[in-house]
Structure formats: structure tokens, C-alpha cells
Scaffold this motif. Sequence first.
Motif, PDB file in Angstrom:
ATOM      1  N   MET A   1     -54.377  47.210 -66.103  1.00 17.57           N
ATOM      2  CA  MET A   1     -53.734  47.250 -64.779  1.00 17.57           C
ATOM      3  C   MET A   1     -52.314  47.782 -64.869  1.00 17.57           C
ATOM      4  O   MET A   1     -51.941  48.752 -64.245  1.00 17.57           O
ATOM      5  CB  MET A   1     -53.737  45.822 -64.215  1.00 17.57           C
ATOM      6  N   LYS A   5     -50.516  51.516 -63.797  1.00 16.76           N
ATOM      7  CA  LYS A   5     -49.342  51.626 -62.931  1.00 16.76           C
ATOM      8  C   LYS A   5     -48.321  52.597 -63.522  1.00 16.76           C
ATOM      9  O   LYS A   5     -47.747  53.428 -62.830  1.00 16.76           O
ATOM     10  CB  LYS A   5     -48.647  50.264 -62.846  1.00 16.76           C
TER      11      LYS A   5
ATOM     12  N   TYR B 119     -46.964  41.122 -50.867  1.00 20.07           N
ATOM     13  CA  TYR B 119     -46.597  42.352 -51.589  1.00 20.07           C
ATOM     14  C   TYR B 119     -46.484  42.146 -53.100  1.00 20.07           C
ATOM     15  O   TYR B 119     -47.157  42.811 -53.891  1.00 20.07           O
ATOM     16  CB  TYR B 119     -45.274  42.869 -51.012  1.00 20.07           C
ATOM     17  N   GLY B 120     -45.645  41.175 -53.477  1.00 21.57           N
ATOM     18  CA  GLY B 120     -45.433  40.932 -54.903  1.00 21.57           C
ATOM     19  C   GLY B 120     -46.690  40.413 -55.593  1.00 21.57           C
ATOM     20  O   GLY B 120     -46.963  40.748 -56.743  1.00 21.57           O
ATOM     21  N   LEU B 123     -48.899  43.244 -56.265  1.00 23.44           N
ATOM     22  CA  LEU B 123     -48.379  44.074 -57.355  1.00 23.44           C
ATOM     23  C   LEU B 123     -48.756  43.510 -58.709  1.00 23.44           C
ATOM     24  O   LEU B 123     -48.845  44.229 -59.695  1.00 23.44           O
ATOM     25  CB  LEU B 123     -46.863  44.195 -57.263  1.00 23.44           C
ATOM     26  N   LYS B 124     -48.988  42.193 -58.751  1.00 23.65           N
ATOM     27  CA  LYS B 124     -49.410  41.598 -60.016  1.00 23.65           C
ATOM     28  C   LYS B 124     -50.855  41.931 -60.343  1.00 23.65           C
ATOM     29  O   LYS B 124     -51.350  41.582 -61.401  1.00 23.65           O
ATOM     30  CB  LYS B 124     -49.270  40.071 -59.940  1.00 23.65           C
ATOM     31  N   GLY B 125     -51.522  42.549 -59.390  1.00 24.62           N
ATOM     32  CA  GLY B 125     -52.899  42.932 -59.630  1.00 24.62           C
ATOM     33  C   GLY B 125     -53.900  41.939 -59.078  1.00 24.62           C
ATOM     34  O   GLY B 125     -55.088  42.052 -59.317  1.00 24.62           O
ATOM     35  N   ARG B 127     -56.252  40.520 -56.452  1.00 25.51           N
ATOM     36  CA  ARG B 127     -56.932  41.098 -55.294  1.00 25.51           C
ATOM     37  C   ARG B 127     -57.699  40.032 -54.507  1.00 25.51           C
ATOM     38  O   ARG B 127     -58.164  40.293 -53.411  1.00 25.51           O
ATOM     39  CB  ARG B 127     -57.911  42.187 -55.750  1.00 25.51           C
TER      40      ARG B 127
ATOM     41  N   LEU C 186     -39.381  42.705 -56.701  1.00 24.15           N
ATOM     42  CA  LEU C 186     -40.661  42.011 -56.599  1.00 24.15           C
ATOM     43  C   LEU C 186     -41.645  42.509 -57.648  1.00 24.15           C
ATOM     44  O   LEU C 186     -42.788  42.072 -57.690  1.00 24.15           O
ATOM     45  CB  LEU C 186     -41.249  42.202 -55.207  1.00 24.15           C
ATOM     46  N   GLY C 187     -41.203  43.445 -58.457  1.00 21.72           N
ATOM     47  CA  GLY C 187     -42.055  43.880 -59.559  1.00 21.72           C
ATOM     48  C   GLY C 187     -42.728  45.210 -59.335  1.00 21.72           C
ATOM     49  O   GLY C 187     -43.654  45.553 -60.059  1.00 21.72           O
ATOM     50  N   GLU C 192     -44.191  52.881 -57.007  1.00 22.52           N
ATOM     51  CA  GLU C 192     -44.773  51.965 -56.021  1.00 22.52           C
ATOM     52  C   GLU C 192     -43.803  51.698 -54.874  1.00 22.52           C
ATOM     53  O   GLU C 192     -44.204  51.588 -53.715  1.00 22.52           O
ATOM     54  CB  GLU C 192     -45.182  50.655 -56.689  1.00 22.52           C
TER      55      GLU C 192
END
Lengths: 284, 262, 294
Positions: A1, A5, B119-120, B123-125, B127, C186-187, C192
Amino acid sequence: MNRWKIIEEKIFIALSAIATYSLIAVLGLIIVIVFVKGFNALSLDMVIKTPKGGYYYGGEGGVLNAIVGSIYIAFGATLIAIVLGMPAALFLNVHLVRHKKTQETIRYLLDVLWGIPSIVYGAFGFTLMLFFGLNASLLAGIITVALLVTPIMVRTFDEVLSTIPRGLHEASLALGSTKAETSYKVMLKQGFSGFITAALLAFGRGIGDAASVLFTAGYTDLIPVNLDEPAATLPLAIFFQLGSPIPEVRERAYAASTILTIIILIISLSARFLSNRYSKTNIK
Amino acid sequence: MTNNPTDTQVIQDCTILSIRNLNVHAGNHHILKDINLEIPKNRITVLLGPSGCGKTTLLKCMNKLTDLYRELKVTGNIFIEDDDILNTSKNIPSIRQKMGLLSQRPYPLPVSIYKNVAYGIKLKGIRDRKLIDYNVEKHLKEVGLWNEVKDRLHSPATSLSIGQQQRLCLARGLAVKPRIILADEPTSALDPISSKIIENLFRNLKENYTIILVTHVLRQAIRLADHVIFMYNGEIIEQGTPDELFNNPKSEKLKEYMVEGN
Amino acid sequence: MFRRIFFDRTTKTWMITTMVIILLMPVIIGVGLYLKSLPLLEHQSLRTLLFTSDWQPSQGKFGFWPFVAGSIYVTLIAFVLSAPVCLLAGIYLTQFASSRLVKVMYPVIDILAGLPSVIYGVWGILVVVPFISKFLAPIFGTTSSGYTIMAGGIVLAVMCVPYMLNMITEVFKTVPMGLREASLSLGATFWESVKHVVIRKSYPGIISAFGLGIAKAFGETMAVMMVVGNRVQVHFNPFEAGYPLPALIANNYGEMLSIPLYDSALMFAALLLLVIILLINLIFRYFIFKTRER
């Protein structure tokens, strides 16, 4: 993952870099190619002589008629644009300063006006010309180009005036100046750099535009001495000579485009230089 | 003063973030000069100082947001749980997720309230819809916003009041499960009531998080701080507990600031 | 004192007059062109004018479809070629590029946006036309003179780039730094942040820039006319010549007074251009106007 990115980011940064650098390459090439082609045919004669007999078959002469014609037209048009545009821009920023809504609406309409293509102005100028019974002439060309450059003049000048702090002209009003005095003595002085930039920009547009003078200014090998005589323009000189089957004449078109490009470069660089210089003495 | 004695006893003093020889230059301008610093865990550390003294820059160094400002040159080390964020080969975005940021003005992302918090997490993946829903609700509750927004989770975040937006930004930061909260004058744009809510939240949050708060308001520092760092002109002048510092300021600069800054 | 007030009054009157004249200009132009194209509109219905392709002025047949289609086609090609490049370059210049590159690029873009269209046309003849006839057409297995719709599209694309790029970078610059900081903290990776925040925030502005680019391409005359071939035909092959509306007006002004209704037809073409471009401008500038108001 996480890996994906990073790869995605790298790909897109690379893509956008490629896009940017290829743009620079293509756009840089335009000027380089026009110059390289043009310098071969460029001679002093091109700049100081009008077309002599047989010029269009490769004979002697130059495009002085077109250079002068273009300058006349652009100069006249800029003058009209100043007379019409400067008061309008001042009005927008002095009298209407309290009416934000009206101000913004007018700016919106001016921007829309800016978007009208020059061929439309040309066609309209032509109808105007017929209406007033004029011939294709310097005067008709000047009026048409003036219509084209006035919105540019107003908006560019206005852009600078709107950055002048409101306190400054309020202070002027508080000291007992009328709005007119505030406009011309304070705002015009403060926004002078913008005024110069706007005038130069209008001038540059006027020199370079072809579609608007195509119907209205006519074309002649002579340098016009009267407003009712036709006038040649540099862009049209380029256009007509490019259409010629004779290679020497086409070469001259390239030379003429080099001349035009140099004129435009001088104008836009001096606009930049002047506006930087004047803005240093201003209150920020 | 405000320090609660039980807190100090219960929580062991240990360092979560340490800074070594940090220097920041912008052109010829030396913004931060040789900063060395330890930030204690589960405390509110306040960076105090007049505007322009480099507090905000120091805060931005901590999660390497200085990357956004090309003119800044940053040297030194900042260790966050053994990672040197300035010199690591590890993935910066995931290190940044160890820290939540609260800025001077709320900057809600141009999406709905729900998506701001999600959002964050996304972003960590993550789902899994249910997991996201659960976390959004949990963190909105954590900042006391849930009851106010639960019926309009999908309206744009900009429709909230400024105070609510700032709490939303806090919830959004908490949702990535940070250890540290970096807060850059988070109440400066807010009305007194919203400021109070944020301050109270901070008091509760320090049980689970380390908070680094930038402020130029002396009173706020006194109200919240467990540890105060006084900065002036890019340097750390003094640091210590609020008691030590405010009752017995050693440097002239701090004395001056305490008189004028109030 | 009296003199000062008198001066104040007269200047104010003059200022208002100029403002009204300027603002009424599109209306006056529109009415003028409309009156001129009335004879044609009485001669044929708007539908047949726009959607038939029989163009024989000397026999009184005026079907504008080849020109409308030509205009749409070159504009479309120009847009497809220039929009992605502009977007990417705009992102690069505002988000990733070194400040030195940026400092050089902005004036360069400005200067290029100010180059006359004839110069772009000359460049088109020197570079694009041979490129198509010698290189691009053979790749697609056809032969071509080079003076084609494709050439018009490419030249237009290059002309639109400085214009759109200018607007797009302006839009991106208005995205507050705090928003990008928030997203990074936020990473998110840089990309992105661009994808989810910067582009999203600039959406109306990007769309407007694209719209205005299309409007500019649609009305551009000289550069296109010089490379597009100017033959009256409807073709879907981009390696064939085309004949956009502005070129029609510019090419035929000489003979328009000698054929009945021909002048009326050309003025109708100008009116058509004016209306279309005015509409596009009104819509997309309204977007910008609305975002500026906030």
C-alpha cells in the motif's frame, strides 16, 4: 500500500515535470525558430525602405510602410483607449469604492468584453465603417483597434488601482479634496506604474493584431500621411507575403515576423521594467 | 498555579520527542539557532514567545512541514520514537501520522464533515466502511462535536462555525491515532467560548496524548502548561515548569515579556 | 472653489459616460452585426443556416455547417492537447518546481501570451505543417499536405497554453498553505495532497480556465487560418483541410460586397462567433466572479 503511494507520487511528479519542461522547450522554440528564419532575410533595407516596384516579385524595398502603419494605428488606438479607459478605471476605483457589488459586476463585464475575439471587432468595425460612409483607412483602423484594446486598458489599470490602500484616498477626501482631485492627483499618481503598463499592453496588442485591421485599415505600399488614407500593418504584411509563391518574398515575411517579435518583446520588457521601477516609489 | 500534583506523580517523566542541534535558515536569515529540546510525554508543553520568534517554525520542523517552504534550510536531528524525521529513509507521511496538527485558523478540507475525519483514516489504507464510520463517530464524540453534526455529516465542512471547524480539525487529527498533537495558536482566531472548549479538550486529551502548544498569550500558558519553553529571536531562553518560570524568571527577556506581554 | 466643483462635476460626467460606452460595447456590436445579418436571416431559416452544408454564395446557398464543424473540431483538438499539459505544468510550477524556475517561467509565460497570433501562424507554417506532412501523417498511414485541421489544432493548443496556464497557476496560488499543511500532517504524500485537496479546492477555477481557453481557441483567427487549409468540407479525418468560422470571415472580406447576401452571411458568422464566445465567457467568468466574491 505504502509503496504504491510513493510510486504514484513519483510518477506524477515526473509527468508534471515533463509537461513543464516540454512546454518550455516548445514555447522557447517558437521564438528561436522565428528568429533563426528571420535573421537570414533581415537587412537594413527591410526596416528603412518602403516596397519599391517589383518588391512583390522579389525586387527591392522593405516593410517600412507596414511598420509605420502599425505604429500609427496602435498609437492612435492607445490614445483613444486612454481617453476612454483611464476615466472609467478611476471611476471604478474612486466613485464606486463603496459599492463592492457594482464594482465586481463591472469587472466581470469588462473581463467578458476582453474575451471577444478580434475578428468580431474587425467585422463590427467594418459595418461601422460602411454606416458612416468611410473607406478602409487609418482612421477606421484606429477606431476598430481602439474598441479592441480599451477593455484591456481599463482592466489592467484597474487591477493596479484596486491594490492602492483605501486609506490613502480616504485621507485625500478627508483633507478636503474633491473626488476628481483625488482621482487625478492621488490615485493616478499612485497607480502611474499601472497606467504605463496598461498603455503599453494596449499598444502591444494594437501592433500585433491582424484580424481587426484586415477589413478596416486597408493596405498600401505608401506611408499614410492623412487619417483617411489606407495604412499597411506589420501583421498583414507578414500574412500577405507568406501567401506569395516566390521564395524571396516569403523569406521577407519571416524577416518581418522577426521585426514584429522584436517590437513586441521590447514593449513587454519595458512594461515590466517600468512597472517595477515606478512601483518602488509608491506607498505600499 | 494550575499544575495538578496527582498528574505529575502518576505519569512518569519520559521523553517522546527530542531535538538536537536544530538550525533553520531562510536565505541569510537565521530563524532557529541551535535548538536542543526534550518534550515530555503526556504533558502539555507550551512554546511561549513574542510573534516572530520562531515558535511556529519550530513546530513545523517537528513534522517536517518545512518541506513545503522551499526557501527554508533545516539541519539537525529531531527524534520521534527513535526515528529522526529530518534524516530518515522511512516514509515521511507515515511518521507525520504520529502527529496531529492544529493550525492558527481552522483549515477544513474542501469536502464534507464526514470525509474530513475519514481523510486520514483512508490514507492509512483502511477501506472497511464500518471501521471508518466507527472511528469518525468516536473522534467527533471525543471533541464534543458529534451531537452538533450527526444529522449533517455530509454537508460541507465550511458550513460549520469557526469554533466548530477548529474542533473538527482536532477530530480529524486525532483520527489518524497520533501520539503528539501539535497546536499552533489554535485559539487565536476563535471567540472566548470556543477557545475555552478547546482548552478544556486539551486538558482531557493529555491523558492519552502529548500536546505541544504554541502561544504568545501568557495567560493561556499559565492555564494549560505543564512545561514551558520561552523562546526569543530564534533561541530558547529559559524552560521549566510554569511555577519555576513565572514566579522566578531568570532572564531579562522573560521578565520584560511578562510585564509587556500581559 | 466654484472651479473645483465644476471640474469635479464635468470629470464625473465624463467618467460615467466612458464607463457606459465601454459596458454597452458588446450590446452595440451585437445589434450592429444583427442588423447586418438580418437580410440573410430573412432569406433562410436559422436551422438551415446552421445545420446544412451547402455553401454556394453565388447561388444564394449559405449552409454554415462546414464552418461550425470546422471550428468545433480544431477547438476540440486544441483543448485535448493543451488542457492536460496545462494542468500538469500548473501543478508542477506551483507545487514542486524550484523557486528559480518559477521566477523565470512567469515572465516567459506572460511574454508568450502577448505574442501576436501571426507569429504563432508563422511558426505553424515553419514547424507544424511540415511536421504533419512528413512525420505525423505517415505514422497514421495517410498522406497530407500538412495544411490540416490537425495543424490548426496544434497551433491553437500552443497558443492557448500560456493563456490557460496563467489562469491555472493563479488559481492554484490561492489555495491556502494551511490547507496543504493540514493534508500533509494527516499523512498524505505531496501528490495525494495535490490530488485530494489542491485540485479539489481549485475545481471551479480550473474549469473556468479551461472554458475560457476554449473560448479563446474558438475565436482565434489568423494563426489558424494560416495553417488549416481553408477548404469547405466536412471531414472527420484530422489530416484533411478544414475551414473554421473566423477564417471564413477573414478570407472573404474582399469579395463580400460583390455577391448579394454574402456580406450579410459574413456578418452573421461574426454574430455567431460573438454570441457563442460571449456565452462561454459569461458562464465561466461567472464562476470566477462568484469565487472572488467569497
